[in-house]
Write a protein that holds these residues in place. Structure first.
Motif, PDB file in Angstrom:
ATOM      1  N   UNK A  29     103.243  59.674  14.933  1.00 32.11           N
ATOM      2  CA  UNK A  29     103.594  58.925  16.156  1.00 32.11           C
ATOM      3  C   UNK A  29     103.061  59.578  17.420  1.00 32.11           C
ATOM      4  N   UNK A  30     102.775  60.862  17.363  1.00 31.22           N
ATOM      5  CA  UNK A  30     102.103  61.556  18.470  1.00 31.22           C
ATOM      6  C   UNK A  30     100.966  62.389  17.879  1.00 31.22           C
ATOM      7  N   UNK A  31      99.984  62.705  18.713  1.00 29.08           N
ATOM      8  CA  UNK A  31      98.994  63.732  18.351  1.00 29.08           C
ATOM      9  C   UNK A  31      99.343  64.955  19.191  1.00 29.08           C
ATOM     10  N   UNK A  32      99.696  66.055  18.524  1.00 27.55           N
ATOM     11  CA  UNK A  32     100.102  67.270  19.240  1.00 27.55           C
ATOM     12  C   UNK A  32      98.876  68.150  19.464  1.00 27.55           C
ATOM     13  N   UNK A  33      98.629  68.480  20.733  1.00 28.88           N
ATOM     14  CA  UNK A  33      97.420  69.223  21.109  1.00 28.88           C
ATOM     15  C   UNK A  33      97.834  70.577  21.682  1.00 28.88           C
ATOM     16  N   UNK A  34      97.475  71.653  20.978  1.00 27.31           N
ATOM     17  CA  UNK A  34      97.871  73.003  21.376  1.00 27.31           C
ATOM     18  C   UNK A  34      96.797  73.665  22.232  1.00 27.31           C
ATOM     19  N   UNK A  35      97.134  73.889  23.486  1.00 25.32           N
ATOM     20  CA  UNK A  35      96.181  74.476  24.435  1.00 25.32           C
ATOM     21  C   UNK A  35      96.572  75.938  24.681  1.00 25.32           C
ATOM     22  N   UNK A  36      95.682  76.852  24.333  1.00 31.29           N
ATOM     23  CA  UNK A  36      95.984  78.294  24.438  1.00 31.29           C
ATOM     24  C   UNK A  36      94.878  78.989  25.220  1.00 31.29           C
ATOM     25  N   UNK A  37      95.279  79.935  26.063  1.00 38.63           N
ATOM     26  CA  UNK A  37      94.321  80.508  27.031  1.00 38.63           C
ATOM     27  C   UNK A  37      93.948  81.970  26.779  1.00 38.63           C
ATOM     28  N   UNK A  39      95.824  84.412  27.281  1.00 39.06           N
ATOM     29  CA  UNK A  39      96.607  85.254  28.202  1.00 39.06           C
ATOM     30  C   UNK A  39      98.105  85.064  27.956  1.00 39.06           C
ATOM     31  N   UNK A  40      98.556  83.812  28.100  1.00 41.88           N
ATOM     32  CA  UNK A  40      99.980  83.535  27.828  1.00 41.88           C
ATOM     33  C   UNK A  40     100.278  83.773  26.347  1.00 41.88           C
ATOM     34  N   UNK A  41      99.313  83.414  25.515  1.00 43.40           N
ATOM     35  CA  UNK A  41      99.373  83.684  24.066  1.00 43.40           C
ATOM     36  C   UNK A  41      98.056  84.360  23.669  1.00 43.40           C
ATOM     37  N   UNK A  42      98.053  85.088  22.552  1.00 40.57           N
ATOM     38  CA  UNK A  42      96.832  85.857  22.220  1.00 40.57           C
ATOM     39  C   UNK A  42      95.637  85.025  21.761  1.00 40.57           C
ATOM     40  N   UNK A  43      95.846  83.757  21.466  1.00 40.69           N
ATOM     41  CA  UNK A  43      94.789  82.936  20.890  1.00 40.69           C
ATOM     42  C   UNK A  43      94.123  82.055  21.959  1.00 40.69           C
ATOM     43  N   UNK A  44      92.886  81.644  21.709  1.00 39.47           N
ATOM     44  CA  UNK A  44      92.190  80.697  22.601  1.00 39.47           C
ATOM     45  C   UNK A  44      91.872  79.454  21.778  1.00 39.47           C
ATOM     46  N   UNK A  45      92.209  78.274  22.295  1.00 34.30           N
ATOM     47  CA  UNK A  45      91.922  77.063  21.511  1.00 34.30           C
ATOM     48  C   UNK A  45      91.082  76.086  22.325  1.00 34.30           C
TER      49      UNK A  45
END
Ligand SMILES: O=C(CO)[C@H](O)[C@H](O)COP(=O)(O)O
Ligand SMILES: [Fe+2]
Length: 217
Positions: A29-37, A39-45
């Motif tokens: 019902x939704x498309x969940x899009x994980x945006x990572x930088x 800095x706030x989290x260790x991963x970049x997406x």
């Protein structure tokens, strides 16, 4: 009715358009899009460019989870790229109320997110203003992590606050949701289940979504 929001973090990025069509057909019902930088989290997406690229491939709302520092700087870009819901972390927003208003001023729905170690108390002042409360059931940054059981009482707490005060937000949980933990979340009061690896690590994405829905008692 429980909604499933597959997280494309675990999708095959070389064929994202196809992946999104598959989950839409399969009952998401939704498309969940994980945006990572990084800095706030260790991963970049991914960034607004990918949101813009996937928008024409689906009629489903794009549920954009910002795990970035200084989200205010990017909200307009994500809104014009096609985000339908933009959620920001309380931990990343020193002026949380202002950030929520900024999201709404872009004409999109506003969500607030808290990490497993952040108490519900921290978002009480904005509960009347948001369309979505997202409770992290893992520490943000990566897919495929283990569900943190100690978040379950927070799901119940948010659901009670909504009932007592007549708030209208949806309650979403994110991280380690699979057959087994899905039901725990729904019983505690979750309306929307984000699932990355539980959907995209299975060959048939539709079957995986249906299995999650069926696992609720
Ligand atoms: O926000 C996230 C991580 O920070 C993801 O949405 C989440 O981890 C989904 O992946 P999985 O269902 O595999 O746990
Ligand atoms: Fe997420």
């Amino acid at each position: 009715m429980t909604k499933i929001a597959p997280s494309i973090l675990s999708a095959d990025f070389a064929k994202l358009g196809e992946e999104i069509k598959d989950i839409e057909k399969g009952g998401a019902e939704y498309v969940h899009v994980d945006v990572m930088d990084g800095h706030f989290v260790p991963n970049i997406t991914i960034g607004p460019l990918i949101v813009d690229a996937i928008k024409p491939h689906t009629n489903l709302p794009l549920d954009v989870h910002l795990m970035i520092e200084n989200p205010d700087q990017y909200i307009a870009q994500f809104a014009s790229a096609g985000a339908d819901i933009i959620s920001v972390h309380q931990e990343a927003c020193p002026h949380l109320h202002r950030t929520i208003q900024l999201i709404k001023s872009e004409g999109v729905k506003a969500g607030v997110v808290i990490n497993p170690a952040t108490p519900v108390e921290m978002i009480k002042p904005v509960l009347a203003d948001v369309d979505l409360v997202l409770l992290m059931t893992v520490n943000p940054g990566f897919g495929g992590q283990k569900f943190i059981e100690s978040v379950v009482p927070k799901i119940k707490e948010v659901a009670s606050l909504r009932g007592e005060n007549g708030y209208h937000f949806e309650i979403e949980v994110d991280g380690g949701v699979k057959e087994g933990t899905a039901n725990t979340c729904v019983e505690a009061g979750a309306d929307v289940l984000v699932a990355g690896s539980a959907v995209f690590n299975k060959e048939d994405r539709g079957e995986a979504i249906q299995a999650l829905l069926a696992s609720r008692v």
